[in-house]
Motif scaffolding. Structure first.
Motif, PDB file in Angstrom:
ATOM      1  N   THR A 197      17.785  -3.168 -11.271  1.00  0.00           N
ATOM      2  CA  THR A 197      18.711  -2.511 -10.288  1.00  0.00           C
ATOM      3  C   THR A 197      17.931  -1.283  -9.636  1.00  0.00           C
ATOM      4  OG1 THR A 197      20.607  -3.413 -11.176  1.00  0.00           O
ATOM      5  CG2 THR A 197      20.881  -1.592  -9.638  1.00  0.00           C
ATOM      6  N   THR A 198      17.232  -0.400 -10.678  1.00  0.00           N
ATOM      7  CA  THR A 198      16.612   0.802  -9.954  1.00  0.00           C
ATOM      8  C   THR A 198      15.435   0.304  -9.445  1.00  0.00           C
ATOM      9  OG1 THR A 198      17.672   2.195 -12.103  1.00  0.00           O
ATOM     10  CG2 THR A 198      15.426   2.973 -10.961  1.00  0.00           C
ATOM     11  N   LEU A 199      14.713  -0.508  -9.869  1.00  0.00           N
ATOM     12  CA  LEU A 199      13.253  -0.590  -9.283  1.00  0.00           C
ATOM     13  C   LEU A 199      13.520  -1.548  -7.862  1.00  0.00           C
ATOM     14  CD1 LEU A 199      11.381  -2.040 -12.442  1.00  0.00           C
ATOM     15  CD2 LEU A 199      10.957  -0.038 -11.028  1.00  0.00           C
ATOM     16  N   ARG A 200      14.569  -2.446  -7.778  1.00  0.00           N
ATOM     17  CA  ARG A 200      14.668  -2.812  -6.573  1.00  0.00           C
ATOM     18  C   ARG A 200      15.352  -1.968  -5.386  1.00  0.00           C
ATOM     19  NH1 ARG A 200      16.915  -7.862  -9.465  1.00  0.00           N
ATOM     20  NH2 ARG A 200      15.105  -9.272  -9.255  1.00  0.00           N
ATOM     21  N   LYS A 201      16.272  -1.113  -5.933  1.00  0.00           N
ATOM     22  CA  LYS A 201      16.595   0.238  -5.069  1.00  0.00           C
ATOM     23  C   LYS A 201      15.440   0.933  -4.508  1.00  0.00           C
ATOM     24  CE  LYS A 201      21.220   1.257  -6.344  1.00  0.00           C
ATOM     25  NZ  LYS A 201      22.071   1.939  -7.213  1.00  0.00           N
ATOM     26  N   LEU A 202      14.702   1.091  -5.411  1.00  0.00           N
ATOM     27  CA  LEU A 202      13.204   2.078  -5.194  1.00  0.00           C
ATOM     28  C   LEU A 202      12.127   1.101  -4.209  1.00  0.00           C
ATOM     29  CD1 LEU A 202      12.469   3.910  -8.594  1.00  0.00           C
ATOM     30  CD2 LEU A 202      13.256   4.731  -6.392  1.00  0.00           C
ATOM     31  N   GLY A 203      12.353  -0.090  -4.289  1.00  0.00           N
ATOM     32  CA  GLY A 203      11.769  -1.281  -3.439  1.00  0.00           C
ATOM     33  C   GLY A 203      10.541  -1.600  -4.079  1.00  0.00           C
ATOM     34  N   TYR A 204      10.300  -1.344  -5.318  1.00  0.00           N
ATOM     35  CA  TYR A 204       8.933  -1.504  -5.982  1.00  0.00           C
ATOM     36  C   TYR A 204       9.028  -3.044  -6.590  1.00  0.00           C
ATOM     37  CZ  TYR A 204       8.171   3.294  -5.962  1.00  0.00           C
ATOM     38  OH  TYR A 204       8.022   4.546  -5.515  1.00  0.00           O
ATOM     39  N   GLY A 205       7.969  -4.169  -6.486  1.00  0.00           N
ATOM     40  CA  GLY A 205       7.905  -5.411  -6.974  1.00  0.00           C
ATOM     41  C   GLY A 205       7.498  -5.077  -8.627  1.00  0.00           C
ATOM     42  N   LEU A 226      11.808   6.536 -15.776  1.00  0.00           N
ATOM     43  CA  LEU A 226      10.619   5.853 -15.346  1.00  0.00           C
ATOM     44  C   LEU A 226       9.220   6.715 -15.783  1.00  0.00           C
ATOM     45  CD1 LEU A 226       9.120   3.384 -13.882  1.00  0.00           C
ATOM     46  CD2 LEU A 226       9.437   4.726 -11.691  1.00  0.00           C
ATOM     47  N   THR A 227       8.195   6.013 -16.534  1.00  0.00           N
ATOM     48  CA  THR A 227       7.025   6.693 -16.964  1.00  0.00           C
ATOM     49  C   THR A 227       6.137   5.202 -16.536  1.00  0.00           C
ATOM     50  OG1 THR A 227       7.223   5.792 -19.118  1.00  0.00           O
ATOM     51  CG2 THR A 227       8.039   8.259 -18.517  1.00  0.00           C
ATOM     52  N   TYR A 228       4.848   5.882 -16.216  1.00  0.00           N
ATOM     53  CA  TYR A 228       3.784   5.061 -15.781  1.00  0.00           C
ATOM     54  C   TYR A 228       2.303   5.778 -15.815  1.00  0.00           C
ATOM     55  CZ  TYR A 228       4.654   6.643 -11.018  1.00  0.00           C
ATOM     56  OH  TYR A 228       4.823   7.346  -9.860  1.00  0.00           O
ATOM     57  N   GLU A 229       1.095   5.246 -15.973  1.00  0.00           N
ATOM     58  CA  GLU A 229      -0.220   5.850 -15.896  1.00  0.00           C
ATOM     59  C   GLU A 229      -0.672   5.580 -14.439  1.00  0.00           C
ATOM     60  OE1 GLU A 229      -2.895   5.178 -18.785  1.00  0.00           O
ATOM     61  OE2 GLU A 229      -1.068   5.085 -20.623  1.00  0.00           O
ATOM     62  N   GLN A 230      -1.400   6.807 -13.802  1.00  0.00           N
ATOM     63  CA  GLN A 230      -1.886   6.733 -12.619  1.00  0.00           C
ATOM     64  C   GLN A 230      -2.915   5.612 -12.423  1.00  0.00           C
ATOM     65  OE1 GLN A 230      -2.927  10.627 -11.241  1.00  0.00           O
ATOM     66  NE2 GLN A 230      -3.506   9.778  -9.080  1.00  0.00           N
ATOM     67  N   ARG A 231      -3.836   5.509 -13.631  1.00  0.00           N
ATOM     68  CA  ARG A 231      -4.911   4.863 -13.519  1.00  0.00           C
ATOM     69  C   ARG A 231      -5.013   3.993 -14.756  1.00  0.00           C
ATOM     70  NH1 ARG A 231      -5.639   5.383  -8.487  1.00  0.00           N
ATOM     71  NH2 ARG A 231      -6.641   7.237  -7.651  1.00  0.00           N
ATOM     72  N   PRO A 232      -4.906   2.712 -14.839  1.00  0.00           N
ATOM     73  CA  PRO A 232      -4.746   1.680 -13.952  1.00  0.00           C
ATOM     74  C   PRO A 232      -3.396   2.049 -13.463  1.00  0.00           C
ATOM     75  CG  PRO A 232      -5.012   0.676 -15.673  1.00  0.00           C
ATOM     76  CD  PRO A 232      -5.135   1.995 -16.169  1.00  0.00           C
ATOM     77  N   GLU A 281       0.833  -1.390   0.077  1.00  0.00           N
ATOM     78  CA  GLU A 281       0.132   0.075   0.014  1.00  0.00           C
ATOM     79  C   GLU A 281       0.861   1.265  -0.157  1.00  0.00           C
ATOM     80  OE1 GLU A 281      -3.177   0.608  -0.644  1.00  0.00           O
ATOM     81  OE2 GLU A 281      -3.192  -1.254  -0.998  1.00  0.00           O
ATOM     82  N   GLU A 282       2.031   1.224   0.664  1.00  0.00           N
ATOM     83  CA  GLU A 282       2.847   2.275   0.651  1.00  0.00           C
ATOM     84  C   GLU A 282       3.467   2.793  -0.593  1.00  0.00           C
ATOM     85  OE1 GLU A 282       5.228  -0.712   3.267  1.00  0.00           O
ATOM     86  OE2 GLU A 282       2.933  -0.265   2.971  1.00  0.00           O
ATOM     87  N   ASP A 283       3.892   1.481  -1.285  1.00  0.00           N
ATOM     88  CA  ASP A 283       4.377   1.713  -2.750  1.00  0.00           C
ATOM     89  C   ASP A 283       3.461   2.292  -3.611  1.00  0.00           C
ATOM     90  OD1 ASP A 283       6.738   0.234  -1.826  1.00  0.00           O
ATOM     91  OD2 ASP A 283       5.832  -1.703  -2.490  1.00  0.00           O
ATOM     92  N   ARG A 284       2.308   1.758  -3.347  1.00  0.00           N
ATOM     93  CA  ARG A 284       1.118   2.344  -4.316  1.00  0.00           C
ATOM     94  C   ARG A 284       0.904   3.763  -4.010  1.00  0.00           C
ATOM     95  NH1 ARG A 284      -0.846  -0.990  -7.003  1.00  0.00           N
ATOM     96  NH2 ARG A 284      -2.892  -0.870  -7.517  1.00  0.00           N
ATOM     97  N   ALA A 285       0.993   3.968  -2.870  1.00  0.00           N
ATOM     98  CA  ALA A 285       0.629   5.527  -2.599  1.00  0.00           C
ATOM     99  C   ALA A 285       1.903   6.435  -3.060  1.00  0.00           C
ATOM    100  CB  ALA A 285       0.566   5.729  -1.111  1.00  0.00           C
ATOM    101  N   ARG A 286       3.136   5.867  -2.926  1.00  0.00           N
ATOM    102  CA  ARG A 286       3.986   6.679  -3.335  1.00  0.00           C
ATOM    103  C   ARG A 286       4.249   6.967  -4.913  1.00  0.00           C
ATOM    104  NH1 ARG A 286      10.248   4.999  -2.767  1.00  0.00           N
ATOM    105  NH2 ARG A 286       9.181   2.796  -2.554  1.00  0.00           N
ATOM    106  N   LEU A 287       3.869   5.638  -5.613  1.00  0.00           N
ATOM    107  CA  LEU A 287       3.903   6.060  -6.851  1.00  0.00           C
ATOM    108  C   LEU A 287       2.502   6.867  -7.538  1.00  0.00           C
ATOM    109  CD1 LEU A 287       4.470   2.183  -8.024  1.00  0.00           C
ATOM    110  CD2 LEU A 287       5.854   3.893  -8.335  1.00  0.00           C
ATOM    111  N   LEU A 288       1.374   6.725  -6.881  1.00  0.00           N
ATOM    112  CA  LEU A 288       0.189   7.667  -7.137  1.00  0.00           C
ATOM    113  C   LEU A 288       0.682   8.959  -7.024  1.00  0.00           C
ATOM    114  CD1 LEU A 288      -2.656   5.619  -5.820  1.00  0.00           C
ATOM    115  CD2 LEU A 288      -2.073   6.069  -8.381  1.00  0.00           C
ATOM    116  N   ALA A 289       1.369   9.435  -5.772  1.00  0.00           N
ATOM    117  CA  ALA A 289       1.548  10.722  -5.516  1.00  0.00           C
ATOM    118  C   ALA A 289       2.654  11.283  -6.346  1.00  0.00           C
ATOM    119  CB  ALA A 289       2.371  10.723  -4.271  1.00  0.00           C
ATOM    120  N   GLY A 290       3.445  10.431  -6.879  1.00  0.00           N
ATOM    121  CA  GLY A 290       4.475  10.791  -8.015  1.00  0.00           C
ATOM    122  C   GLY A 290       4.164  10.709  -9.438  1.00  0.00           C
ATOM    123  N   ALA A 291       2.841  10.348  -9.577  1.00  0.00           N
ATOM    124  CA  ALA A 291       2.472  10.051 -10.868  1.00  0.00           C
ATOM    125  C   ALA A 291       2.740  11.171 -11.997  1.00  0.00           C
ATOM    126  CB  ALA A 291       0.830   9.592 -10.878  1.00  0.00           C
TER     127      ALA A 291
END
Length: 119
Positions: free
Chosen positions: A83-91, A46-52, A20-30
């Protein structure tokens, strides 16, 4: 000396096992990771869409031996992404890459542009 080529690599993947904290951090930085942030860099963008909040992409510039080809450039970019995603702690899961060799890419010019330059 071996010939070096410059590659643009897009690594795509799917978020997996986000807390949940990962999702919150990603959504806050979207807003900082949307379409306007799509740039090819050595450290990756890194790029991604907030929804979904499901898929992401990372864009890299990779310089490597031309003899190693696209496959090696893709592998290097995927390693950087991991490496980057693991450092950020994202699955994440399902990394795959698309590679463009900028040194062999053909540039298609519009015929109207050529005609205008001849005048």
């Amino acid at each position: 000396m071996t010939e070096q080529h410059t590659y643009r690599v897009i690594v795509r993947g799917t978020w997996d096992g986000l807390r949940e904290e990962d999702r919150a951090r990603l959504l806050a930085g979207a807003a900082d990771h949307g379409l306007s942030s799509m740039r090819f860099t050595e450290e990756g963008t890194l790029t991604y869409e907030q929804r979904p909040l499901k898929h992401f992409s990372m864009r890299y510039v990779v310089v490597s031996d031309a003899a190693d080809g696209d496959e090696m450039a893709g592998a290097l970019a995927e390693e950087r992404a991991e490496t980057t995603l693991r450092k950020l702690g994202y699955g994440f899961t399902g990394l795959r890459s698309t590679v463009t060799d900028l040194d062999t890419m053909k540039i298609n010019r519009k015929s109207g542009a050529r005609s205008a330059s001849r005048r």
